[in-house]
Design an enzyme around this catalytic site. Structure first.
Site, PDB file in Angstrom:
ATOM      1  N   MET A   1      -5.929  -6.639   8.345  1.00  0.00           N
ATOM      2  CA  MET A   1      -5.249  -5.575   9.096  1.00  0.00           C
ATOM      3  C   MET A   1      -6.488  -4.431   9.151  1.00  0.00           C
ATOM      4  SD  MET A   1      -2.153  -6.678  10.120  1.00  0.00           S
ATOM      5  CE  MET A   1      -0.940  -7.515   9.518  1.00  0.00           C
TER       6      MET A   1
ATOM      7  N   TYR B   1      10.073 -35.815 -18.044  1.00  0.00           N
ATOM      8  CA  TYR B   1       8.843 -35.633 -17.848  1.00  0.00           C
ATOM      9  C   TYR B   1       8.207 -35.796 -16.832  1.00  0.00           C
ATOM     10  CZ  TYR B   1       7.910 -40.691 -17.586  1.00  0.00           C
ATOM     11  OH  TYR B   1       7.762 -42.090 -17.304  1.00  0.00           O
TER      12      TYR B   1
ATOM     13  N   ARG C   1      -3.436  -1.477  -6.355  1.00  0.00           N
ATOM     14  CA  ARG C   1      -2.792  -2.554  -6.324  1.00  0.00           C
ATOM     15  C   ARG C   1      -2.947  -3.596  -7.525  1.00  0.00           C
ATOM     16  NH1 ARG C   1      -5.726  -4.495  -0.931  1.00  0.00           N
ATOM     17  NH2 ARG C   1      -7.657  -4.367  -2.076  1.00  0.00           N
TER      18      ARG C   1
ATOM     19  N   LYS D   1       0.884  -1.355  -0.063  1.00  0.00           N
ATOM     20  CA  LYS D   1       0.146  -0.089   0.126  1.00  0.00           C
ATOM     21  C   LYS D   1       0.699   1.383  -0.196  1.00  0.00           C
ATOM     22  CE  LYS D   1      -3.771  -0.473   2.539  1.00  0.00           C
ATOM     23  NZ  LYS D   1      -4.229  -0.731   3.903  1.00  0.00           N
TER      24      LYS D   1
ATOM     25  N   HIS E   1     -16.625  -8.459   1.295  1.00  0.00           N
ATOM     26  CA  HIS E   1     -15.621  -9.309   1.994  1.00  0.00           C
ATOM     27  C   HIS E   1     -15.638 -10.843   1.317  1.00  0.00           C
ATOM     28  CE1 HIS E   1     -13.890 -12.216   4.912  1.00  0.00           C
ATOM     29  NE2 HIS E   1     -13.028 -11.420   4.906  1.00  0.00           N
TER      30      HIS E   1
ATOM     31  N   GLY F   1      -8.586  -7.142   4.401  1.00  0.00           N
ATOM     32  CA  GLY F   1      -9.325  -7.472   5.508  1.00  0.00           C
ATOM     33  C   GLY F   1      -8.724  -7.845   6.682  1.00  0.00           C
TER      34      GLY F   1
ATOM     35  N   CYS G   1       6.023 -40.187 -11.452  1.00  0.00           N
ATOM     36  CA  CYS G   1       4.430 -40.486 -11.714  1.00  0.00           C
ATOM     37  C   CYS G   1       3.859 -40.710 -10.439  1.00  0.00           C
ATOM     38  CB  CYS G   1       4.232 -41.885 -12.382  1.00  0.00           C
ATOM     39  SG  CYS G   1       5.204 -43.267 -11.381  1.00  0.00           S
TER      40      CYS G   1
ATOM     41  N   ARG H   1      -3.110   3.391   8.679  1.00  0.00           N
ATOM     42  CA  ARG H   1      -3.706   2.117   7.699  1.00  0.00           C
ATOM     43  C   ARG H   1      -2.319   0.966   7.867  1.00  0.00           C
ATOM     44  NH1 ARG H   1      -4.674   4.792   1.828  1.00  0.00           N
ATOM     45  NH2 ARG H   1      -6.018   2.912   1.585  1.00  0.00           N
TER      46      ARG H   1
ATOM     47  N   SER I   1      11.191 -44.416 -13.485  1.00  0.00           N
ATOM     48  CA  SER I   1      10.225 -43.516 -13.104  1.00  0.00           C
ATOM     49  C   SER I   1       9.884 -43.572 -11.760  1.00  0.00           C
ATOM     50  CB  SER I   1       8.741 -44.201 -13.943  1.00  0.00           C
ATOM     51  OG  SER I   1       7.704 -43.037 -13.641  1.00  0.00           O
TER      52      SER I   1
HETATM   53  P1  ADP Z   1      -7.717  -2.193   3.931  1.00  0.00           P
HETATM   54  O1  ADP Z   1      -6.203  -2.603   3.659  1.00  0.00           O
HETATM   55  O2  ADP Z   1      -8.479  -2.824   4.448  1.00  0.00           O
HETATM   56  O3  ADP Z   1      -8.221  -1.943   2.383  1.00  0.00           O
HETATM   57  P2  ADP Z   1      -7.305   0.472   3.874  1.00  0.00           P
HETATM   58  O4  ADP Z   1      -6.136   1.006   4.522  1.00  0.00           O
HETATM   59  O5  ADP Z   1      -6.993   0.591   2.474  1.00  0.00           O
HETATM   60  O6  ADP Z   1      -7.714  -0.873   4.425  1.00  0.00           O
HETATM   61  O7  ADP Z   1      -8.170   1.632   4.115  1.00  0.00           O
HETATM   62  C1  ADP Z   1      -9.658   1.245   4.202  1.00  0.00           C
HETATM   63  C2  ADP Z   1     -10.510   2.289   3.660  1.00  0.00           C
HETATM   64  O8  ADP Z   1     -10.175   3.301   4.285  1.00  0.00           O
HETATM   65  C3  ADP Z   1     -10.009   2.839   2.207  1.00  0.00           C
HETATM   66  O9  ADP Z   1     -10.395   2.227   1.101  1.00  0.00           O
HETATM   67  C4  ADP Z   1     -10.512   4.359   2.134  1.00  0.00           C
HETATM   68  O10 ADP Z   1     -11.954   4.267   1.587  1.00  0.00           O
HETATM   69  C5  ADP Z   1     -10.537   4.555   3.619  1.00  0.00           C
HETATM   70  N1  ADP Z   1      -9.377   5.411   3.926  1.00  0.00           N
HETATM   71  C6  ADP Z   1      -8.088   4.966   4.334  1.00  0.00           C
HETATM   72  N2  ADP Z   1      -7.181   6.151   4.338  1.00  0.00           N
HETATM   73  C7  ADP Z   1      -7.978   7.225   4.258  1.00  0.00           C
HETATM   74  C8  ADP Z   1      -8.146   8.666   4.060  1.00  0.00           C
HETATM   75  N3  ADP Z   1      -6.779   9.141   4.213  1.00  0.00           N
HETATM   76  N4  ADP Z   1      -8.727   9.382   3.696  1.00  0.00           N
HETATM   77  C9  ADP Z   1     -10.189   8.945   3.610  1.00  0.00           C
HETATM   78  N5  ADP Z   1     -10.472   7.533   3.527  1.00  0.00           N
HETATM   79  C10 ADP Z   1      -9.394   6.888   3.846  1.00  0.00           C
HETATM   80 MG    MG Z   2      -7.557  -0.834   0.856  1.00  0.00          MG
HETATM   81 MG    MG Z   3      -9.833  -3.562   6.300  1.00  0.00          MG
END
Ligand code: ADP
Ligand code: MG
Ligand code: MG
Length: 888
Positions: free
Chosen positions: A108, A860, A341, A28, A457, A106, A840, A97, A773
């Site tokens: 962290m 093979y 990503r 990220k 999710h 999902g 095999c 983040r 084999s």
């Molecule tokens: P995950 O790894 O679970 O996707 P993120 O770190 O991407 O978590 O955060 C999830 C969401 O939080 C992002 O998709 C965004 O919508 C919101 N978010 C994160 N940072 C900011 C920010 N600086 N301003 C506004 N929204 C944010």
């Molecule tokens: Mg995200």
């Molecule tokens: Mg999350």
């Protein structure tokens, strides 16, 4: 930590990181920096490296100098944003983040609006002239901070929120007015105080350090550990932390937030694909609380932002040369990118995107091949609902992850795991899934959810796992108390069978017939590309003409293992086989074998025909003979039954004789017992019959003008003399048959290397064998001294305690069994330079084992028909990896 730089700034006009620094900054953070470098609007912020996390978790302390660097970064952030962190006239709020080297969706948790407190909320309300927005942000922050940082059950806040909505008679969060939000803020603070015994921390700097620690610690939460295990992510990578200035999607009708893919992640089609919500923040879109709108409607809702988004996604695709998964927020009409990503995709999409991108000139064929995980191919060949079945769906949801699944209904993840453990196939039916459900999702055949969109999710995780998923199936009503769900007029109990089709979104009650798709379209194209680069041959293990044909269609270049015993188990054969085993004399044994001969010959004719022109390795009889007899109890029951009936004496005697024979052949340790070439040594007439059948079949087809390449394989050789003796018989019979038929067949005689002694004396054995084999199933069993049939009792503990990384019967143990293979190859080729060598075992279709096979110089691999395309792709990867190595 040589350079002692722990914090990297991004945004403004001085970005310190870049895309290639993923190991340090996490995926990220590195990509936020890269977007900033590309001039894409990204809220400014900074990344604390994953190294800090590793050290923090080890020492429970920060490296020296970290705090200073964080302070400096905040000062810079204040400068760039023109806001001040803490209580000030223009407060800066940030998000905290997590972000590991590879994305862990999902796993962290993110904290938004950090810096909110009783004072900043007032200032922000005043500055924006939007108190509702200010309190909405505050209550969100309290929830996230309480949940993620303080470890208070999310449900506690959720409950207070629902109560509030209920008491006011509103349904959506967005309908709560500022007073309601103010009350909630107070209630939330009380919850925090009650649960932790301490007041909610008002100081922004303290909040920040607590949140940073929580992200570091979340690396070791159960969800993260489970995810790492499932995806083979090393535990010592750690996660980076991103601290980023907030932008607000919850500022009203011209604000919003969304997630999108630059191409369709389910099918791979080139179309912008995603969802957004107006007046929403953060994870509202993926949490399934409100149903998001398709991205195409953003064009009308906020045209300027949409246009900018389109430009950015094209730019990102061109830059990364791959499909991107993006997150964005629009604050009062202005677009900000929050993440990009490489997008997760289904196997089908991976292949389509790879082929399309080659055609678009974005990538070359080799890159395309390397982007396709060989294991994913297997999923494409998984069953789908027979389109001819013409079934009526009881309900339809979103086609969130393709493929069809049939199983019994379960309502909880734990239950799914339990049932799967006991061998049941289950479908997990949930209102929506959360990261806690990951184990159950993995155990289930498929997933059905009531709420949530294509990026919920459940959908994202299921696609990653290659599990069929129908999401957002709003017609389903779950009554969890009574353990039933309703779909239209149907009531479905827990434990009832349902079928789901993740390609159409259909839910069908009951078990439906599934069919296997064929190799065509883009899959065919990439497999052809794979064939162009690979040097390792791919054969199949097939015992019937039908298997042989399926495998040919999947691209097998011959049969590496045809197990003749499977032919003995046929319904009309087993009595004859038993007769042969029961025979007291050689003459009576030969008599029974003569009855088997035409049947065996027919089998071989069918298989040779299906494999015309390609080599067919036929293994002579391998299992211990008692496998063909009834077991002792069965015979005993029969005997008692006959005696009770007062059956004639000769009938009773017959059963008694069977029992005696069973008794006689009984072995303490059958896997190490009277089997393989040991049978050929003691009862030569069995192998004689088989060789006769093989050569006669070959002669027959050869007379029809076909080219037949039989390879006769002697199993379980440990000493060269065993091979010498059996080989002599084989040659004699083969010559006799060819002389009689007046046909010359170019056949070969070889052996399996499946005992350590065979590998250790491979030089001597190769003098007699024209091919080897490696029977890696038995070789694994005998090298470890693990019985394949009993290892299930302790292997899980071995893996749990990291004694072994994988089940060695599934993934070749390269450092142990692999060493024997290498030795066997070297020794074998030392006395016969052109020795043809394959494997095999089960491992022949397992990608890492295939790559190993390439490296050690096999000719093979041979695997089950459905794994053939997987092996072709893995073999291509092996060749490309080698090419890369040679370049370096
Ligand atoms: P995950 O790894 O679970 O996707 P993120 O770190 O991407 O978590 O955060 C999830 C969401 O939080 C992002 O998709 C965004 O919508 C919101 N978010 C994160 N940072 C900011 C920010 N600086 N301003 C506004 N929204 C944010
Ligand atoms: Mg995200
Ligand atoms: Mg999350």
């Amino acid at each position: 930590m040589a350079d002692n730089k722990f914090v990297y700034f991004f945004g403004g006009n001085k970005t310190e990181g870049k895309n290639s620094m993923k190991d340090l900054l996490g995926g990220k953070g590195a990509n936020l920096a890269e977007m900033a470098n590309l001039g894409i609007p990204v809220p400014p912020g900074f990344t604390i490296t994953a190294e800090v996390c590793v050290q923090y978790l080890k020492d429970k302390a920060y490296p020296a100098g970290l705090l200073k660097q964080i302070d400096a970064a905040i000062a810079r952030l204040e400068e760039v944003s023109g806001k001040i962190f803490g209580n000030d006239g223009n407060p800066l709020l940030v998000s905290v983040r997590s972000g590991a080297r590879v994305s862990m969706p999902g796993m962290m948790d993110t904290v938004l609006n950090l810096g909110m407190n009783d004072i900043t909320v007032l200032v922000i309300a005043k500055n924006t002239d939007n108190p509702r927005f200010a309190y909405d942000s505050y209550r969100r922050f309290l929830t996230m901070f309480g949940d993620v940082v303080l470890g208070i059950e999310h449900e506690k806040f959720e409950h207070a929120l629902s109560e509030k909505k209920r008491s006011l008679g509103v349904r959506q969060d967005t309908e709560l007015d500022v007073n309601a939000l103010k009350e909630l803020v107070e209630e939330f603070k009380l919850i925090i105080e009650k649960e932790t015994g301490e007041k909610f921390p008002q100081d922004a700097h303290k909040q920040l350090m607590m949140a940073i620690n929580a992200v570091f610690e979340s690396w070791n939460n159960q969800r993260a550990i489970t995810y790492r295990k499932l995806n083979n992510i090393p535990a010592d990578w750690g996660t980076a932390v991103n601290v980023q200035a907030m932008v607000y999607g919850n500022m009203g009708e011209t604000s919003g937030t969304g997630v999108a893919f630059t191409r369709d992640p389910a099918t791979g089609h080139k179309r912008f694909y995603g969802e957004y919500l107006i007046n929403a923040q953060g994870e509202d879109v993926v949490a399934g609380i409100r149903t998001p709108r398709p991205i195409s409607t953003l064009k009308e809702a906020l045209p300027a932002a949409f246009k900018q988004l389109e430009e950015i996604y094209a730019k990102l695709e061109n830059h990364f040369r791959d499909m991107q998964d993006i997150e964005f927020t629009i604050e009062q009409g202005k677009l900000y990118m929050l993440q990009t990503r490489n997008g997760k995709r289904t196997a089908a999409a991976a292949i389509k995107i790879a082929v399309d991108m080659v055609e678009e000139g974005l990538i070359d064929k080799k890159t395309a091949l390397l982007r396709i995980d060989p294991n994913q191919i297997d999923k494409l060949l998984h069953p789908m609902i027979d389109p001819k079945a013409n079934l009526k769906a009881a309900a339809t949801g979103l086609p969130a992850s393709p493929g069809a699944a049939v199983g019994k209904v379960v309502f909880t993840a734990e239950h799914a795991e339990e049932m799967a453990e006991s061998g049941e196939k289950v479908i997990l039916v949930r209102a929506e899934t959360s990261p806690e459900d990951i184990g159950g999702m993995n155990a289930a055949e498929g997933i059905l959810t009531v709420r949530g969109g294509m990026t919920s999710h459940a959908a994202v995780v299921a696609r990653g796992m290659g599990k069929p998923c129908v999401a957002g199936c709003g017609d389903v009503v779950i009554d969890i108390k009574n353990r039933v769900f309703y779909a239209g007029y149907c009531m479905v109990n827990e434990g009832d069978y349902i079928s789901i089709d993740g390609s159409t979104g259909h839910l069908i009650i009951g078990q439906v017939p599934l069919i296997t798709p064929e190799v065509s379209g883009e899959l065919k194209t990439v497999l052809q590309w794979a064939d162009e680069v690979r040097t390792l041959g791919v054969r199949t293990n097939a015992d019937t003409p039908n298997d042989a044909k399926v495998a040919r269609d999947f691209g097998a270049e011959g049969i590496g293992l045809c197990r003749t015993e499977h032919m003995f188990f046929g319904e009309n054969r087993i009595p004859v086989v038993r007769e042969m085993i029961m025979a007291d004399t050689e003459a009576s044994r030969r008599c029974a074998l003569a009855k088997l001969l035409p049947m065996q010959r027919e089998d071989f004719v069918g298989i040779f025909r299906a494999m015309e022109g390609y080599p067919v390795t036929i293994r002579l009889l391998d299992p211990p003979l008692h496998e063909f007899l009834p077991n002792h109890e069965e015979a005993m029951e029969k005997l008692m039954e006959l005696q009770k009936k007062g059956a004639p004496a000769d009938e009773i005697n017959k059963v008694k004789k069977v029992m005696e024979r069973v008794e006689f052949l009984k072995e303490i340790n059958p896997m190490l017992g009277f089997r393989g070439c040991r049978l050929g040594v003691v009862y030569p007439e069995i192998y004689e019959m088989q060789v006769q059948a093989i050569i006669e079949a070959a002669c027959e087809l050869s007379n029809d003008g076909m080219s037949i390449v039989p390879e006769i394989m002697i199993p379980l050789v440990s000493h060269v003399k065993e091979l010498q003796i059996v080989k002599k018989q084989v040659i004699k019979i083969a010559s006799d048959v060819m002389a009689e038929k007046g046909v010359k067949i170019d056949y070969k005689i070889g052996t399996m290397i499946e005992l350590p002694r065979a590998a250790l004396t491979a030089d001597k054995i190769a003098r007699e064998a024209e091919f080897f084999s490696f029977g890696t199933n038995d070789l694994t069993q005998t090298t470890f001294g693990f019985s394949r049939d009993d290892a299930g009792k302790f292997l899980p503990a071995y893996i749990e305690q990291s004694i072994l990384e994988h089940d060695p019967f599934a993934v070749l143990d390269q450092s142990g069994v692999g060493e024997l293979i290498k030795l066997g190859i070297d020794k074998g080729r030392s006395t016969r330079r052109d020795l043809k060598i394959g494997i095999c075992g089960e491992h022949g279709g397992e990608p890492s084992s295939v790559i190993f096979g390439h490296k050690v110089g096999l000719n093979y691999v041979s695997c089950s028909p459905f794994r053939v395309p997987v092996a072709r792709m893995a073999a291509a990867h092996a060749a490309l990896q080698e090419e890369e190595m040679n370049k370096k």
